[in-house]
Design an enzyme around this catalytic site. Structure first.
Site, PDB file in Angstrom:
ATOM      1  N   TYR A  37      25.824  38.507 -56.678  1.00 50.27           N
ATOM      2  CA  TYR A  37      27.170  38.383 -57.348  1.00 50.27           C
ATOM      3  C   TYR A  37      28.146  37.255 -56.881  1.00 50.27           C
ATOM      4  O   TYR A  37      28.358  36.295 -57.436  1.00 50.27           O
ATOM      5  CB  TYR A  37      27.868  39.734 -57.444  1.00 50.27           C
ATOM      6  CG  TYR A  37      29.276  39.584 -58.097  1.00 50.27           C
ATOM      7  CD1 TYR A  37      29.480  39.325 -59.443  1.00 50.27           C
ATOM      8  CD2 TYR A  37      30.322  39.717 -57.349  1.00 50.27           C
ATOM      9  CE1 TYR A  37      30.716  39.331 -60.078  1.00 50.27           C
ATOM     10  CE2 TYR A  37      31.565  39.681 -57.645  1.00 50.27           C
ATOM     11  CZ  TYR A  37      32.113  39.549 -59.086  1.00 50.27           C
ATOM     12  OH  TYR A  37      33.249  39.344 -59.522  1.00 50.27           O
ATOM     13  N   SER A  84      35.698  35.460 -56.634  1.00 45.09           N
ATOM     14  CA  SER A  84      35.878  36.676 -55.905  1.00 45.09           C
ATOM     15  C   SER A  84      35.590  36.417 -54.538  1.00 45.09           C
ATOM     16  O   SER A  84      34.836  35.212 -54.174  1.00 45.09           O
ATOM     17  CB  SER A  84      34.657  37.433 -56.094  1.00 45.09           C
ATOM     18  OG  SER A  84      34.555  38.730 -55.415  1.00 45.09           O
ATOM     19  N   LYS A  95      29.057  33.603 -58.325  1.00 44.26           N
ATOM     20  CA  LYS A  95      30.356  33.272 -58.223  1.00 44.26           C
ATOM     21  C   LYS A  95      30.467  31.881 -57.336  1.00 44.26           C
ATOM     22  O   LYS A  95      31.166  31.025 -57.904  1.00 44.26           O
ATOM     23  CB  LYS A  95      31.294  34.168 -57.801  1.00 44.26           C
ATOM     24  CG  LYS A  95      31.695  35.474 -58.651  1.00 44.26           C
ATOM     25  CD  LYS A  95      32.176  34.972 -59.914  1.00 44.26           C
ATOM     26  CE  LYS A  95      32.494  36.108 -61.007  1.00 44.26           C
ATOM     27  NZ  LYS A  95      33.330  35.753 -62.165  1.00 44.26           N
TER      28      LYS A  95
END
Length: 319
Positions: A146, A122, A150
């Site tokens: 997050y 992402s 990632k």
């Protein structure tokens, strides 16, 4: 031989499943396969004899070895706890997004076949001060759990590829717009909501400034790029296996102008502006534009404009 898709029961996973089924064997450079295994917390919604479903926990190494074995031609790792959920539940995000990725890579390594491994990353890996247009080699500085998870997954995929355990590609996906259904736990969920809900005659709120630059892609374009990522020869990618998939740079003001052109003034009038500092604090740390000339030269694609993205959703999901 089969292709494994984690997160295969979700919107993107099921769409990717259908796209792969429409291809023939090793068409376009894909590894030869005759079936797809969907791995998720629910069965795949795709009704096709070539699709099998397994429900389980990807962070369990034993389960990971059950779904990835000698018959695995390639792996798409899409399953994740999304940005909002990862921020609210740090332990769950680490377990699924980091431990789960490591378990799958270890299972792929154990096959001894170095299968192709496409990891859905992402743009949330970025943060801090960034140029207007982000070059490929820009260092990551996540501003969310997050994004950090990632980024760690990207490093794992790259090192497992360097060691010859997998033939990996870590694809940084743009925000996918427009997703059908209900809002999810992604911090970027509003980007679909300000189009999806008004087209259904329902109100929606914009929680970030009108001028926020967003890096967006339609579902069809993302799926086409994921298929291409698996098919592309690793030698053409190079030693660094992280790819900023092409998108288009659009602001909410431009998105709402497209909404009005495609859906009419009444749809546009359903969108209010009420800033949410939690959402804005994360989204404003993300880059809004990237240098993608090399990726386009490798055969990846981007949407032509945002009007087309809105029309794609309207024509498929709005009666």
């Amino acid at each position: 031989m089969r292709i494994v898709i984690t997160g295969g029961a979700g919107f993107l996973g099921s769409r990717l499943t259908r796209a792969l089924l429409a291809l023939r064997g090793a068409e376009g450079g894909l590894p030869a396969f005759d079936g797809i295994l969907s791995v998720d917390l629910a069965p795949s919604p795709v009704d096709d004899p070539r699709v099998a479903s397994v429900v389980g926990d990807i962070a369990d190494p034993a389960f990971a070895r059950e779904v990835i074995g000698a018959e695995t031609a390639g792996v798409y790792h899409l399953a994740a706890v999304l940005s909002g959920g990862s921020e609210e539940d740090f332990d769950l995000g680490m377990r699924v997004n980091l431990d789960g990725t490591r378990a799958l890579l270890e299972a792929a390594r154990a096959t001894g076949r170095a299968p192709r491994f496409v990891f859905a990353s992402s743009v949330a890996v970025f943060g801090g001060a960034l140029p207007e247009v982000v070059p490929e080699a820009t260092a990551v500085m996540p501003a969310s759990s997050y994004g950090a998870q990632k980024a760690m997954g990207e490093l794992l995929v790259n090192d497992y590829s360097r060691k010859g355990f997998v033939d990996g590609r870590a694809c940084r996906l743009p925000t996918i717009v427009v997703r059908p259904g209900k809002p999810n736990s992604a911090t970027s969920s509003f980007a679909s909501g300000i189009i999806r809900e008004p087209l259904a005659g329902q109100p929606s709120n914009l929680p970030v400034p009108m001028g926020t630059r967003l890096w967006l892609s339609s579902p069809d374009t993302v799926v086409a790029n994921l298929v291409h990522a698996m098919a592309l020869d690793g030698g053409r990618i190079g030693a660094w296996r992280v790819l900023n998939l092409p998108g288009i740079c659009v602001t909410p003001a431009e998105m709402l102008a497209s909404l009005e052109r495609v859906g009419g003034p009444a749809a546009r009038a359903l969108v209010t502006e009420r800033r949410d500092e939690r959402i804005a604090g994360i989204v404003l740390s993300w880059p809004g534009d990237f240098e993608v000339d090399r990726l386009l030269g490798l055969g990846f694609r981007r949407d032509a404009d945002f009007d087309g993205v809105v029309r794609q959703y309207r024509d498929e999901f709005v009666s």
